[in-house]
Design a protein around this motif. Sequence first.
Motif, short mmCIF file in Angstrom:
data_model
loop_
_atom_site.label_atom_id
_atom_site.label_comp_id
_atom_site.label_asym_id
_atom_site.label_seq_id
_atom_site.Cartn_x
_atom_site.Cartn_y
_atom_site.Cartn_z
N ASP A 132 -4.69 7.21 7.58
CA ASP A 132 -4.94 6.91 6.16
C ASP A 132 -4.48 5.49 5.80
O ASP A 132 -5.15 4.79 5.04
N LEU A 133 -3.35 5.09 6.36
CA LEU A 133 -2.88 3.72 6.12
C LEU A 133 -3.85 2.71 6.74
O LEU A 133 -4.20 1.71 6.12
N LEU A 171 1.99 7.82 4.07
CA LEU A 171 0.62 8.07 4.52
C LEU A 171 0.58 8.30 6.02
O LEU A 171 1.38 7.71 6.77
N ALA A 172 -0.35 9.14 6.45
CA ALA A 172 -0.63 9.27 7.88
C ALA A 172 -1.13 7.92 8.37
O ALA A 172 -1.74 7.16 7.61
N ALA A 228 -6.82 2.42 4.52
CA ALA A 228 -6.51 1.66 3.31
C ALA A 228 -6.46 0.15 3.58
O ALA A 228 -6.79 -0.66 2.72
N THR A 250 0.84 -1.20 0.00
CA THR A 250 0.00 0.00 0.00
C THR A 250 0.88 1.25 0.00
O THR A 250 0.63 2.20 -0.76
N LEU A 251 1.90 1.28 0.83
CA LEU A 251 2.81 2.43 0.87
C LEU A 251 3.57 2.56 -0.44
O LEU A 251 3.86 3.68 -0.90
N ARG A 254 0.95 4.12 -2.89
CA ARG A 254 0.36 5.43 -2.55
C ARG A 254 1.34 6.43 -1.97
O ARG A 254 1.00 7.59 -1.80
N GLU A 298 3.77 10.69 9.34
CA GLU A 298 3.46 9.85 8.18
C GLU A 298 4.37 8.63 8.22
O GLU A 298 5.47 8.68 8.76
#
Length: 171
Positions: A71-72, A67-68, A75, A60-61, A64, A109
């Motif tokens: 937000d992670l 991410l905060a 997701a 995911t990282l 994208r 993040e």
Amino acid sequence: MPTPRRPARQPRRAAALSLPDEAVDIVAGLRRIVRAIELYSQEVYKSFGLTGPQLWALKTLSRRGALAITDLAHALAVQPSTLSVLVDRLEKRGFVKRIRPREDRRFVEIGLTAQGAALAARAPEPAQGRLLHGLRGLSVRELRAIRSSVDRLVGMMEASDLEARFFYSDD
């Protein structure tokens, strides 16, 4: 001479009477899904030394960017509190780093390190992510029907108050 009696015709089973067979099929299907995730998680761990959720976070990282944590967590479809142990473990292994991009030092993040990015590039897609992405490909009507059914199953199992954690992970 009397005419021989025919055996009485068996009435067709009504759809409602086949429910037990359908129920067994549903449970078997759920078992297959859980087993597929378990087997996949074992294979990922053997091949890459990562749990399925750890791999999903890295992928995911990778897709994208940093991410905060909220937000992670969104997701990955978990609560931020569930994610903190996972991020700690990935950070200790050198796969992710905490970044404080603002003046407010409380804002953090999570981003990949070079080592984490390399691992994410060569690793396969995680099973739980595959399931989530597959569900996102369904229509709103299909999603609502599945959600309603899953909510009912959760209620039947008296599991509404349980935290939804990752499959097969100590994270």
